[in-house]
Motif scaffolding. Structure first.
Motif, short mmCIF file in Angstrom:
data_model
loop_
_atom_site.label_atom_id
_atom_site.label_comp_id
_atom_site.label_asym_id
_atom_site.label_seq_id
_atom_site.Cartn_x
_atom_site.Cartn_y
_atom_site.Cartn_z
N GLY A 13 0.64 -1.35 -0.17
CA GLY A 13 -0.06 0.12 0.40
C GLY A 13 0.60 1.39 0.11
N VAL A 14 2.41 1.64 -0.57
CA VAL A 14 3.29 2.66 -0.55
C VAL A 14 2.29 3.31 -1.68
CG1 VAL A 14 5.22 3.05 -0.60
CG2 VAL A 14 4.27 1.32 1.15
N THR A 15 2.05 4.26 -1.61
CA THR A 15 2.34 5.34 -2.71
C THR A 15 2.78 6.68 -2.46
OG1 THR A 15 0.19 6.76 -1.56
CG2 THR A 15 -0.43 4.20 -2.93
N ARG B 130 0.89 8.45 -0.19
CA ARG B 130 1.35 8.66 1.22
C ARG B 130 2.66 9.02 1.56
NH1 ARG B 130 -2.08 3.69 3.06
NH2 ARG B 130 -2.08 4.13 5.50
#
Lengths: 157, 371
Positions: free
Chosen positions: A31-33, A36
């Protein structure tokens, strides 16, 4: 000459100095963007500021608060010893609690820094604490020499 | 994924964590290794411990010197030491490449085609072989009830040229004392030599160590052979010596170029410094041998008094091969009696107290517990 350095192997084996292991995550982070990570960089700065503020309270607000509490205890009990005891024990207790809380914030800061994409191996609490001591010492010196100390009396009337 | 879970995935694992599984596996392997008891080998009669490091150093020191030259082929220094020790002249001593080589050389010298070599039996298996190598015929004399000089003398024929006696006898442990050997030597014809193999003489307690050796002065046809392989524990270096008074025989059994320089260095050092250790080994064997014999009294075995560093025993209801096989399953290796001349026996070497305990326990498990 004998050596007790565990990495001093005379070149026979490949060793690594203790405490220098690379950071290992249990699994690859999900879930690393980019957005973010940008947001986490800001959060990391905020957490660092919180840490600094917590450490600074140790050198002003907390002792002052306990002085007030101690004075109230002395007033209510009529004993100076009771007031001084409360001040000393209170300062010590709040120092411990503050450092424990700061340690948690520091751990959170470390995780957020990693989430922001940095290779953050260690926390910053030691350095923050040292900086807060420096800030407090400087503030005390200014207050002592120029605000409350001899400076006002030396100033021209 | 909630907020906290998201950040928790950036928490680092402990540096030790990747090694935990490997540590656990290694611990298990170590535990299993400690549980595994290595086999106890009681099949050989040579001393089981490594030689003293100083003895080995003496050989290595010599090896780093002038080994391009021939050694002292007369081994003068060693012969002088041995002569002083046995109170004989250096000319009466010959150093050889092990007692077996000296005995074989003597057999080749003394025996011819069709001659007879008398040997008590069961005994050291080399003796019939060395007779065969010399083209002679080995004649076995039963040695079940102990050595008798008269029994051996009665077996002498016109073809007999030599009698070889292992003293103490391997594997029975019997010992022929000087007062039995002397009369035998006195009645033997002029043509018959006696080869007395005293490889295990350090472990007998019947009489003084050199009692039989002293007979060489009175009986020129007696050749006493000793070794550095057993009590000295230098089997790998191959060294032994013979003492006698027949200069012709001594001259022919001596190695042509002597014994190698490394062996000479080790043997000389052992003779100069090893007496205390030899005495300690002798004491160990004597005390453990007595303890084993006492322990065996309670078990259904037949075992005689032994003057060697071994016991020659038989189980009452089991042949030697089966007993050896069952001991093997208990982790103890012994020499089955078949190749040594008696199928129903086994030969078990005497070692330290731990070995004795294990041997007694194993025999009890087999003969009483039925394992």
């Amino acid at each position: 000459m004998a050596s007790n350095d565990p990495t001093d192997t005379g070149g026979l084996f490949i060793g690594r100095r203790p405490g220098t292991a690379p950071v290992r995550f249990p699994d690859a982070p999900q879930g690393v963007t980019e957005s973010r990570q940008r947001r986490d960089r800001i959060v990391a700065h905020l957490l660092l500021a919180v840490e600094l503020a917590m450490c600074l309270t140790l050198f002003g607000p907390q002792p002052a608060g306990w002085l007030w509490v101690g004075s109230q205890v002395e007033y209510l009990t009529g004993y100076v010893t009771a007031g001084i005891s409360v001040i000393m024990l209170g300062c010590l207790a709040s120092l411990m609690l503050t450092m424990a809380a700061a340690k948690r914030v520091d751990h959170a800061w470390k995780l957020v820094r990693r989430a922001a994409g940095h290779r953050q191996e260690r926390g910053a609490l030691e350095r923050i604490f040292a900086a807060s001591v420096g800030v407090a010492a400087l503030a005390f010196t200014i207050w002592f020499l120029f605000i409350q100390g001899p400076a006002p009396s030396l100033a021209p009337a | 994924m909630d907020l906290f879970s998201y950040y928790r995935q950036f928490d680092d694992v402990d540096e030790e964590e990747p090694n935990l599984e490997r540590r656990k596996r290694r611990h298990e392997e170590r535990r299993q290794a400690l549980e595994r008891v290595p086999d106890l080998d009681l099949s050989g009669t040579e001393w089981p411990d490594m030689p003293d490091s100083e003895i080995v150093n003496a050989a290595i020191y010599r090896a780093r010197g002038r080994v391009n030259g021939y050694p002292d082929r007369h081994a003068s220094g060693i012969r002088r030491l041995l002569a002083e020790r046995h109170d004989v002249e250096p000319e009466q001593v010959v150093l050889g490449n092990g007692a077996a080589d000296l005995l074989q050389a003597a057999a080749l010298t003394l025996l011819g085609e069709g001659d007879e070599l008398i040997t008590p039996w069961p005994s050291y298996p080399l003796y019939p072989l060395m007779a065969a190598r010399a083209g002679a015929r080995p004649v076995s004399v039963a040695y079940e009830d102990g050595p008798r000089g008269s029994t051996l003398a009665a077996a002498v024929t016109d073809r007999t040229r030599a009698i070889v006696i292992c003293n103490p006898n391997d594997p029975t442990g019997h010992y022929l004392p000087a007062n039995e050997l002397g009369p035998l030597l006195a009645v033997l014809p002029e043509r018959v030599h006696v080869l007395l193999d005293e490889a295990l003489v350090h472990f007998q307690e019947a009489e003084e160590e050199d009692a039989c050796l002293r007979l060489v002065d009175a009986f020129p046809r007696l050749l006493v052979v000793r070794t550095f392989s057993k009590a000295y524990g230098l089997s790998g270096l191959r060294a032994g010596y013979a003492v006698g008074t027949d200069a012709g025989l001594l001259g022919t059994i001596a190695p042509v170029h002597g014994v190698n320089a490394l062996t000479q260095a080790a043997v000389e050092h052992a003779l100069r410094t090893g007496d205390a250790e030899i005495e300690r080994r002798r004491e160990t064997v004597l005390s453990e041998r007595a303890r084993l014999l006492r322990g065996l009294l309670d078990l259904p075995v037949e075992v005689g008094a032994s003057h060697g560093n071994f016991l020659w025993l038989r189980a009452r209801e089991m042949d030697g091969r089966e007993l050896a096989e069952r001991l093997r399953k208990q982790g103890i290796i012994v020499a089955p009696g078949g190749p040594l001349g008696a199928d129903e026996h086994i030969r078990a070497t005497v070692r330290d107290s731990a070995a004795s305990d294990r041997m007694l326990r194993a025999l009890e498990n087999i003969l009483v517990g039925g394992q």
